[in-house]
Scaffold this motif. Structure first.
Motif, PDB file in Angstrom:
ATOM      1  N   THR A 131      -9.021  39.122  -3.543  1.00 33.95           N
ATOM      2  CA  THR A 131      -9.093  40.491  -3.038  1.00 33.95           C
ATOM      3  C   THR A 131      -7.685  41.042  -2.894  1.00 33.95           C
ATOM      4  O   THR A 131      -6.728  40.291  -2.637  1.00 33.95           O
ATOM      5  N   PRO A 132      -7.510  42.346  -3.029  1.00 31.30           N
ATOM      6  CA  PRO A 132      -6.168  42.935  -2.918  1.00 31.30           C
ATOM      7  C   PRO A 132      -5.668  42.932  -1.478  1.00 31.30           C
ATOM      8  O   PRO A 132      -6.403  42.614  -0.541  1.00 31.30           O
ATOM      9  N   CYS A 157       1.153  37.132 -15.488  1.00 30.03           N
ATOM     10  CA  CYS A 157      -0.303  37.058 -15.321  1.00 30.03           C
ATOM     11  C   CYS A 157      -1.010  37.332 -16.643  1.00 30.03           C
ATOM     12  O   CYS A 157      -1.988  36.668 -16.995  1.00 30.03           O
ATOM     13  N   PHE A 158      -0.498  38.302 -17.388  1.00 32.41           N
ATOM     14  CA  PHE A 158      -1.121  38.643 -18.664  1.00 32.41           C
ATOM     15  C   PHE A 158      -0.697  37.684 -19.770  1.00 32.41           C
ATOM     16  O   PHE A 158      -1.492  37.360 -20.650  1.00 32.41           O
ATOM     17  N   TRP A 159       0.546  37.242 -19.758  1.00 33.91           N
ATOM     18  CA  TRP A 159       1.018  36.337 -20.798  1.00 33.91           C
ATOM     19  C   TRP A 159       0.301  34.983 -20.749  1.00 33.91           C
ATOM     20  O   TRP A 159       0.185  34.305 -21.771  1.00 33.91           O
ATOM     21  N   THR A 160      -0.162  34.593 -19.559  1.00 32.71           N
ATOM     22  CA  THR A 160      -0.851  33.303 -19.408  1.00 32.71           C
ATOM     23  C   THR A 160      -2.364  33.466 -19.308  1.00 32.71           C
ATOM     24  O   THR A 160      -3.069  32.535 -18.925  1.00 32.71           O
ATOM     25  N   ASN A 161      -2.841  34.667 -19.662  1.00 38.20           N
ATOM     26  CA  ASN A 161      -4.289  34.950 -19.620  1.00 38.20           C
ATOM     27  C   ASN A 161      -4.897  34.677 -18.247  1.00 38.20           C
ATOM     28  O   ASN A 161      -6.006  34.136 -18.125  1.00 38.20           O
ATOM     29  N   GLY A 162      -4.171  35.053 -17.211  1.00 36.41           N
ATOM     30  CA  GLY A 162      -4.689  34.930 -15.860  1.00 36.41           C
ATOM     31  C   GLY A 162      -4.428  33.590 -15.192  1.00 36.41           C
ATOM     32  O   GLY A 162      -4.769  33.420 -14.016  1.00 36.41           O
ATOM     33  N   ASP A 184     -12.664  47.481 -13.525  1.00 40.37           N
ATOM     34  CA  ASP A 184     -13.734  46.488 -13.394  1.00 40.37           C
ATOM     35  C   ASP A 184     -13.285  45.070 -13.747  1.00 40.37           C
ATOM     36  O   ASP A 184     -14.057  44.122 -13.552  1.00 40.37           O
ATOM     37  N   SER A 185     -12.061  44.906 -14.282  1.00 35.43           N
ATOM     38  CA  SER A 185     -11.627  43.559 -14.652  1.00 35.43           C
ATOM     39  C   SER A 185     -11.360  42.724 -13.402  1.00 35.43           C
ATOM     40  O   SER A 185     -11.106  43.248 -12.313  1.00 35.43           O
ATOM     41  N   LEU A 186     -11.417  41.396 -13.584  1.00 38.95           N
ATOM     42  CA  LEU A 186     -11.195  40.501 -12.451  1.00 38.95           C
ATOM     43  C   LEU A 186      -9.788  40.683 -11.885  1.00 38.95           C
ATOM     44  O   LEU A 186      -9.582  40.624 -10.670  1.00 38.95           O
ATOM     45  N   TYR A 187      -8.824  40.905 -12.778  1.00 41.58           N
ATOM     46  CA  TYR A 187      -7.450  41.074 -12.312  1.00 41.58           C
ATOM     47  C   TYR A 187      -7.312  42.353 -11.496  1.00 41.58           C
ATOM     48  O   TYR A 187      -6.688  42.360 -10.433  1.00 41.58           O
ATOM     49  N   GLU A 188      -7.893  43.433 -11.973  1.00 44.87           N
ATOM     50  CA  GLU A 188      -7.783  44.707 -11.265  1.00 44.87           C
ATOM     51  C   GLU A 188      -8.510  44.658  -9.923  1.00 44.87           C
ATOM     52  O   GLU A 188      -8.062  45.246  -8.930  1.00 44.87           O
ATOM     53  N   TYR A 241       2.219  47.094 -18.415  1.00 45.57           N
ATOM     54  CA  TYR A 241       1.111  46.593 -17.607  1.00 45.57           C
ATOM     55  C   TYR A 241       0.897  47.441 -16.358  1.00 45.57           C
ATOM     56  O   TYR A 241      -0.236  47.593 -15.889  1.00 45.57           O
ATOM     57  N   TYR A 242       1.975  47.988 -15.812  1.00 40.07           N
ATOM     58  CA  TYR A 242       1.830  48.913 -14.689  1.00 40.07           C
ATOM     59  C   TYR A 242       1.093  50.172 -15.134  1.00 40.07           C
ATOM     60  O   TYR A 242       0.239  50.702 -14.420  1.00 40.07           O
TER      61      TYR A 242
END
Length: 315
Positions: free
Chosen positions: A249-250, A98-103, A83-87, A74-75
């Motif tokens: 936001t980051p 975060c990815f295993w639980t679909n956000g 453009d993804s919401l996570y990024e 994932y790193y």
């Protein structure tokens, strides 16, 4: 006392009368023109006399390594400009969850880049933890591969030091800076111990044990610290029905650290070169079957020992 190098018996006590020999466990042998100090050390193995505490430490090292190993893909695929919401929300702790639980699961935001820092840092830590687990199985490897271990700990400290200075909370900054300095000093001390090992092997073994324990302590603390945080987030979820939010936001410093001076492909390239050499080529090169392990304690020399337990000297 028996010398396995030249197959000769040596009188352990020159001043003793004829036929009288002391039963010293620590003695001095003159072998092939070199005077070496030997200390009889009991052998242990993971299947033999290995303590429960050592087994638990090995399990913890492998657990932390495996947990962080799951994060590496994932790193690698993370794009700070994606453009993804996570990024767009920035890099989060426990990225695998975060990815295993679909956000659904969220974690606090990191300020350092995915590849140039987190990927490389996690790779160093995993390597050190695996080396720790192996040294607990056969403690003779602490000396044999000690230079590699301390070199990697030193590089880890230098690599993490700029990140420690960007911590906003004073306690976290102090803790991170001290950890880096402890790693640095301990690694230098370790190099000195290995260099002067033959001067006093018994003392050197004790120092190696201390040095490994210091580095291991911080590896375990920071590695296991993530699990209580995950547990707290899950408790919050079951209590409130929703996951705790950490913003969309980051971190303000994200994408603006010293590690961002270089493109992410630098960290990714280093990662693949490192695992190719250290995780694949090096183990394949050093793996060997030890056919010289005796069944009796007397068959084991100090250089082939696998424990740090010292027999008391008896007269």
């Amino acid at each position: 006392s028996y010398c396995t190098c030249c197959c000769k018996f040596a009188d352990a006590e020159r001043g003793a009368s004829e036929g009288k020999r002391s039963h010293l466990h620590q003695y001095t042998l003159n072998c092939r023109g070199r005077v070496q100090n030997f200390t009889t050390i009991k052998m242990t193995s993971i299947t033999g006399e290995q303590h429960l505490g050592s087994k638990l430490l090995i399990f913890a090292a492998l657990l932390i390594s495996l947990w962080n190993l799951f994060k590496l893909p994932y790193y690698i695929q993370f794009d700070a400009n994606g453009d993804s919401l996570y990024e767009k929300g920035g890099l989060a702790v426990s990225i695998n969850l975060c990815f295993w639980t679909n956000g659904l699961y969220e974690g606090s935001r990191l300020r350092d880049p995915a590849c140039n820092f987190v990927l490389v840092h996690a790779t160093f830590a995993i390597t050190l933890l695996v080396m720790v687990a192996l040294s607990l199985m056969k403690t003779a490897w602490q000396r044999k591969y000690g230079n590699y271990f301390f070199a990697l700990a030193l590089v880890l400290a230098v690599h993490a030091f700029p990140s420690s200075l960007t911590q906003v909370v004073a306690f976290k900054k102090c803790n991170a800076v001290i950890t880096c300095l402890v790693y640095f000093v301990t690694a230098i001390w370790g190099f000195k111990t290995l260099r002067d090992y033959d001067t006093d092997p018994a003392k050197a073994e004790k120092h190696l044990q201390i040095q490994y324990n210091v580095i291991v302590f911080f590896l375990y603390v920071f590695g296991l610290l993530e699990f209580p945080i995950v547990a707290a987030n899950l408790v919050y979820y079951f209590k409130n029905g929703v996951m705790e939010k950490f913003g969309e936001t980051p971190d303000p410093l994200f994408n603006h650290t010293i590690y961002d001076k270089l493109p992410e492909k630098v960290g990714m390239t280093f990662f693949f070169v490192f695992i190719t050499v250290v995780w694949l080529w090096w183990p394949a090169k050093i793996v060997e079957v030890d056919t010289n392990v005796g069944t009796n304690k007397s068959d084991v020399t100090a250089g082939e020992t696998t424990s740090l337990k010292y027999d008391s000297i008896s007269a």
